[in-house]
Write an enzyme that holds these catalytic residues in place. Sequence first.
Site, PDB file in Angstrom:
ATOM      1  N   HIS A  47     -52.743 -23.196  43.330  1.00 35.00           N
ATOM      2  CA  HIS A  47     -51.955 -24.384  43.005  1.00 35.00           C
ATOM      3  C   HIS A  47     -51.122 -24.204  41.742  1.00 35.00           C
ATOM      4  CE1 HIS A  47     -54.738 -25.465  39.706  1.00 35.00           C
ATOM      5  NE2 HIS A  47     -55.662 -24.963  40.498  1.00 35.00           N
ATOM      6  N   ASP A  48     -49.912 -24.735  41.784  1.00 39.01           N
ATOM      7  CA  ASP A  48     -49.011 -24.817  40.632  1.00 39.01           C
ATOM      8  C   ASP A  48     -48.491 -23.462  40.158  1.00 39.01           C
ATOM      9  OD1 ASP A  48     -49.216 -27.803  40.042  1.00 39.01           O
ATOM     10  OD2 ASP A  48     -51.317 -27.206  39.938  1.00 39.01           O
ATOM     11  N   GLY A 102     -54.714 -20.610  39.442  1.00 41.11           N
ATOM     12  CA  GLY A 102     -53.721 -21.660  39.267  1.00 41.11           C
ATOM     13  C   GLY A 102     -52.819 -21.451  38.068  1.00 41.11           C
TER      14      GLY A 102
END
Length: 264
Positions: free
Chosen positions: A118-119, A136
């Site tokens: 994520h991200d 992440g």
Amino acid sequence: MIQPLAYIHPEAKIAQNVVVEPFAIIHKDVEIAEGTWIGSHAVINEGARIGRNCKIYPGAVISSTPQDLKFKNEYTRTIIGDNTTIREYATISRGTEEHWKTEIGAGCLIMAYAHVAHDCRIGDNCLVINNVQMAGHVHMGDWAIIGGSSSVHQWVKIGAHAMISGGSLVRKDVPPFTKAAREPLSYTGINSIGLRRRGFDNHQINQIQEIYRYIYMRGLNNSEALTRIELELPPSDERDEIVNFIRSSERGIMKGPSSGAERE
């Protein structure tokens, strides 16, 4: 062309000349642009935005729910640029409220079994080799390469045109234009072959080498090295990119070579 055995949610937005192979699954709130190919058994989840002429190979999972205990099902996305290829069984998580999206640029190749968490923000023309595991919030500059079976710690930044050896544990930031290898991860010279392939001339390459001699070869701490670089070396885009990258590093940059000898 959409095969009848594929599942496509009626709210998904698929360009007319996209090819979707049998048993692929495309959920709602997905947009796929012209010329893209979706292989069998690929899964495209909510929030995916896939550009033109991409190739998503069988078994890849795009825009899955983040593996983050702080995630509260907020609305986030996964953005994939034009002409990017995602190979078999690669997994890419969508963003969280920290950045709201995971981004992969144009012209990238994400190889089999790689994970992009994520991200993460991956620039254009990057290579993520087989079985790389990215935590992440990793930020990867344009034209960077991560060798196979490497693991990248969360929040690490990898500079443009950097090349990381396979099997590396990447715990610190890797500055632009460098090669990184060994354990713990260390500077092993600049990525001169890659730079020449991308049109950097000898003057630019020599200046980059000299900048890193200040940083890694002269026994200076980072603050001293950056001050002397700005005072003693002529300004250039490459000099400013290196200086700004190191000054903005929050995790600190990788260590210097243990032998003291610069390698090409």
